[in-house]
Write an enzyme that holds these catalytic residues in place. Sequence first.
Site, PDB file in Angstrom:
ATOM      1  N   LEU A   9       0.839  -1.196   0.000  1.00 38.80           N
ATOM      2  CA  LEU A   9       0.000   0.000   0.000  1.00 38.80           C
ATOM      3  C   LEU A   9       0.877   1.250   0.000  1.00 38.80           C
ATOM      4  O   LEU A   9       1.676   1.461   0.912  1.00 38.80           O
ATOM      5  CB  LEU A   9      -0.911  -0.014   1.224  1.00 38.80           C
ATOM      6  CG  LEU A   9      -1.730  -1.300   1.397  1.00 38.80           C
ATOM      7  CD1 LEU A   9      -2.669  -1.177   2.589  1.00 38.80           C
ATOM      8  CD2 LEU A   9      -2.513  -1.620   0.127  1.00 38.80           C
ATOM      9  N   ALA A  10       0.712   2.053  -1.042  1.00 41.96           N
ATOM     10  CA  ALA A  10       1.592   3.213  -1.186  1.00 41.96           C
ATOM     11  C   ALA A  10       0.874   4.380  -1.854  1.00 41.96           C
ATOM     12  O   ALA A  10       1.468   5.157  -2.579  1.00 41.96           O
ATOM     13  CB  ALA A  10       2.822   2.817  -2.000  1.00 41.96           C
ATOM     14  N   ALA A  11      -0.433   4.483  -1.606  1.00 44.83           N
ATOM     15  CA  ALA A  11      -1.209   5.517  -2.311  1.00 44.83           C
ATOM     16  C   ALA A  11      -1.516   6.735  -1.444  1.00 44.83           C
ATOM     17  O   ALA A  11      -1.996   7.746  -1.939  1.00 44.83           O
ATOM     18  CB  ALA A  11      -2.520   4.914  -2.811  1.00 44.83           C
ATOM     19  N   ARG A  16       0.522  14.188   7.212  1.00 47.04           N
ATOM     20  CA  ARG A  16       1.313  14.479   8.411  1.00 47.04           C
ATOM     21  C   ARG A  16       2.793  14.709   8.107  1.00 47.04           C
ATOM     22  O   ARG A  16       3.528  15.245   8.908  1.00 47.04           O
ATOM     23  CB  ARG A  16       1.158  13.336   9.433  1.00 47.04           C
ATOM     24  CG  ARG A  16      -0.206  13.328  10.102  1.00 47.04           C
ATOM     25  CD  ARG A  16      -0.461  12.013  10.823  1.00 47.04           C
ATOM     26  NE  ARG A  16      -0.817  10.944   9.888  1.00 47.04           N
ATOM     27  CZ  ARG A  16      -1.173   9.719  10.256  1.00 47.04           C
ATOM     28  NH1 ARG A  16      -1.207   9.387  11.537  1.00 47.04           N
ATOM     29  NH2 ARG A  16      -1.482   8.801   9.356  1.00 47.04           N
ATOM     30  N   LYS A  23       4.988   9.908   0.060  1.00 46.17           N
ATOM     31  CA  LYS A  23       5.659   9.489   1.299  1.00 46.17           C
ATOM     32  C   LYS A  23       6.659   8.364   1.099  1.00 46.17           C
ATOM     33  O   LYS A  23       7.761   8.395   1.630  1.00 46.17           O
ATOM     34  CB  LYS A  23       4.606   9.074   2.333  1.00 46.17           C
ATOM     35  CG  LYS A  23       5.210   8.584   3.628  1.00 46.17           C
ATOM     36  CD  LYS A  23       4.253   8.585   4.791  1.00 46.17           C
ATOM     37  CE  LYS A  23       3.143   7.584   4.664  1.00 46.17           C
ATOM     38  NZ  LYS A  23       2.338   7.517   5.911  1.00 46.17           N
ATOM     39  N   GLN A  76      -5.232   3.667  -7.172  1.00 44.30           N
ATOM     40  CA  GLN A  76      -6.333   3.927  -6.249  1.00 44.30           C
ATOM     41  C   GLN A  76      -6.678   5.408  -6.447  1.00 44.30           C
ATOM     42  O   GLN A  76      -5.965   6.278  -5.975  1.00 44.30           O
ATOM     43  CB  GLN A  76      -5.907   3.670  -4.792  1.00 44.30           C
ATOM     44  CG  GLN A  76      -7.065   3.809  -3.822  1.00 44.30           C
ATOM     45  CD  GLN A  76      -6.607   3.805  -2.365  1.00 44.30           C
ATOM     46  OE1 GLN A  76      -5.450   4.102  -2.056  1.00 44.30           O
ATOM     47  NE2 GLN A  76      -7.518   3.514  -1.464  1.00 44.30           N
ATOM     48  N   LYS A 321      33.930  12.949  -4.869  1.00 43.33           N
ATOM     49  CA  LYS A 321      32.678  12.717  -5.584  1.00 43.33           C
ATOM     50  C   LYS A 321      32.976  12.080  -6.927  1.00 43.33           C
ATOM     51  O   LYS A 321      33.850  12.574  -7.651  1.00 43.33           O
ATOM     52  CB  LYS A 321      31.958  14.053  -5.810  1.00 43.33           C
ATOM     53  CG  LYS A 321      30.609  13.875  -6.448  1.00 43.33           C
ATOM     54  CD  LYS A 321      30.156  14.857  -7.473  1.00 43.33           C
ATOM     55  CE  LYS A 321      30.918  15.387  -8.552  1.00 43.33           C
ATOM     56  NZ  LYS A 321      30.410  16.170  -9.577  1.00 43.33           N
ATOM     57  N   ASN A 356      36.855  20.960 -11.202  1.00 46.64           N
ATOM     58  CA  ASN A 356      36.170  20.083 -12.161  1.00 46.64           C
ATOM     59  C   ASN A 356      35.037  20.757 -12.917  1.00 46.64           C
ATOM     60  O   ASN A 356      34.520  20.218 -13.866  1.00 46.64           O
ATOM     61  CB  ASN A 356      35.641  18.824 -11.450  1.00 46.64           C
ATOM     62  CG  ASN A 356      34.710  19.158 -10.314  1.00 46.64           C
ATOM     63  OD1 ASN A 356      34.811  20.224  -9.703  1.00 46.64           O
ATOM     64  ND2 ASN A 356      33.793  18.263 -10.016  1.00 46.64           N
ATOM     65  N   ALA A 393      54.186  22.328  -4.877  1.00 47.90           N
ATOM     66  CA  ALA A 393      53.197  22.930  -3.981  1.00 47.90           C
ATOM     67  C   ALA A 393      52.697  24.248  -4.554  1.00 47.90           C
ATOM     68  O   ALA A 393      53.462  25.011  -5.159  1.00 47.90           O
ATOM     69  CB  ALA A 393      53.818  23.154  -2.605  1.00 47.90           C
TER      70      ALA A 393
END
Length: 409
Positions: A9-11, A16, A23, A76, A321, A356, A393
């Site tokens: 159920l995810a409808a 809240r 959600k 749904q 990254k 980058n 450096a």
Amino acid sequence: MAERVAILLAAGVSSRMNTKLPKVLHEVTGRPMLAYVLDACRSVGVSRIYVVVGFGAEQVKERFADQSADIVWVHQPQQKGTAHAVMCCGEHLQNFEGQTLVLCGDGPLIRAKTLQTLIEKHESGQSAATLATAILDDPTGYGRIIRDDYGNIQGIVEDSDCTPAQRAVREVNPSYYLFNNRVLFRALEQVKPNNVKNEYYLTDALSVIIATGHKVMAVTAVRPEEAVGVNSRAQLSVASKIMQHRVQQELMENGVTIVDPENTWIDARAKIGQDTVIEPFVYIQGEVRIGRGCRVGPFAFLRDGSVLQDDVVLGVFTEIKNTTLADGVRARHHSYLGDADIGRNVNVGAGSITANFDGEQINRTVVGDDCYIGSGAVLIAPLVLKAGARIGAGTLVSQDDAEKLGGKG
Ligand code: UD1
Ligand code: CA
């Protein structure tokens, strides 16, 4: 053996949560909640998963598009309650002769092991419906398990419909069930929205099943954490914390040292090899792979797409990254390495960075094996440094500069 399917159920609108995002797409340690529930279903073996979507349906479908081979999306149109959501699967399942697991997309902490226990109990007891229950210190918000004087379950009463005596009950419904499918769909026909919220409650289907004399069993007192449903941002943080603990436990069992688990955050998708040490205040986000014998942190930030091969040292205030650090790389202090391939045994001096992004696009930096990069160097991408090159450096290095440098090819 009976064929088994699952309904998730995810409808729901998730008012809240105060969110525009569906959600079940809110993330817990880097993965959407729904992903964990799908995992749990798949690990106990189901032939199809009916995911009921409504609010933000397109977003949910899109997010799971590449892992939906066994998913049937069910719409749904209006969120009239959990029983109504299950009824929406009727066109597919009305006449299905098998077992139906029903779970909620906002319960990411369900463990496969518990579902397995539920299935075993259901089958050995030849039950028509089997549910789980949990005892919570604070049962507020959950459906309460109501038992008669002999301890037999009579039904589940939702928090908003409880009498004061019922509200004091600490045994709650974590909201995962296994049903004889035909019994479930017959019972759903009798569910009425006779409650404060005027919704069709799936929990009432259980009362109907009990009242019509079918055998209902329960796996009692599952771990309280497995009952946590996420209805609010506060509960999302509780679920995240518990999931983080699980992620770290598993890594530690696999031979990773986490010096200070409370002050470390590791994405559920991260993979870390044996004898790697994660120092305090490390944040690992996204799909990150770390090899064996590495030392990471303190205060390191590892982002999506990063790979550390073996024996890499990534020290204090380094951010990486989408970068690969080959065996033996040292980047001990204050570096940013983005979109780079750093060769074996390269030393990245303190404060060195890859530049980058040129304002328009992201460019790659490739540093050959055994290069030495002095402190405070700026590597201006796109850049390829030959193996063995030495960067003094404080140097700014563009590709033109790199051509003039020595190196080993
Ligand atoms: C539900 C249970 C409650 C249990 C709790 C555990 C019911 C009536 N209550 O309450 O007994 O203790 O879970 O967390 O089942 N949904 C739909 N369509 C709808 C309504 C809901 O798909 O029309 C979905 C929601 O997206 C959610 C799940 O069903 O994933 C549960 O709904 P929610 O409103 O969160 O129920 P709770 O009040 O938490
Ligand atoms: Ca809920």
